[in-house]
Design a protein around this motif. Structure first.
Motif: not given
Length: 231
Positions: A47-53
């Motif tokens: 469920k973790s998000g992406i931190e590098n756009p």
């Protein structure tokens, strides 16, 4: 006691994350199981998000394509069911990318300058003068209407919710993303744009990505990416 505190912090962190596995069209959930029209994301378990756009995952974060294509009429309202409460503050944005002739929404990867935005939410003050975003602390993303003048055809529909609670630090905004395979019917003859590439449209230091929301007036926020096309 220290071990217990670390464990509790880990539990809170996991509970604060989410995925969007089911598409809703005109208020009705059209997927009777997870990942039927929506491509399963790499964070289906964590469920973790992406931190590098700037990562390739910023496009759809998908690990597999979906087995089916949903029929969605132009002008319809769309949104997504969330697996957990969307408790992180930040905007929800919607994009579309038209599948090229000769390709299928079931297999096309969405590469190239083909994505255009059609909706983005803005923050507001609640009754307690706290900055909040539409649909924050609910179990579904805020709905948006596909412009009625969108041409008919197969598309990838992309939703992103950008969690900004730690975004004053570089690469600490979290992107929660899903892409659905859809066929838009009864469309118009519009020319959507401007189009962008994903990755490519975002930078880590964009003002809507690296931002201190705890010192921000609601109308001062500028979401990343192009302006929404209204048709």
């Amino acid at each position: 006691m220290k071990i217990l505190s670390v464990f509790l912090l880990a539990v809170v962190a996991v509970e604060g994350h989410y995925t969007f596995p089911r598409l809703v069209v005109n208020g009705k959930t059209v997927e009777d199981r997870d990942w039927l029209f929506t491509r399963q994301t790499k964070n289906a378990q964590s469920k973790s998000g992406i931190e590098n756009p700037t990562s390739g995952d910023i496009r759809c974060y998908s690990s597999t394509t979906a087995p089916q294509i949903a029929t969605v009429p132009a002008g319809a309202s769309v949104n997504y069911i969330s697996t957990q409460q969307i408790n992180h503050p930040g905007p929800t944005q919607y994009y579309l990318a038209r599948v090229p002739a000769g390709s299928s929404a079931k297999t096309w990867d969405g590469s190239g300058s083909v994505w255009w935005k059609f909706a983005s939410t803005m923050p507001y003050y609640d009754a307690n003068k706290q900055l909040v975003w539409p649909a924050q602390n609910t179990y579904a993303t805020h709905p948006a209407a596909i412009p009625a003048n969108t041409p008919s055809g197969e598309y990838l529909l992309r939703v992103e919710q950008i969690a900004l609670h730690m975004a004053s630090q570089a690469n600490k905004a979290q992107f929660y993303i899903s892409c659905s395979q859809i066929n838009i019917t009864n469309g118009g003859n519009g020319t959507p744009g401007p189009t962008v590439s994903l990755p490519g449209a975002y930078r880590s230091n964009d003002p809507g990505i690296q931002v201190n929301i705890y010192n921000l007036q609601p109308d001062a926020y500028r979401a990343p990416g192009p302006a929404p096309w209204q048709g």
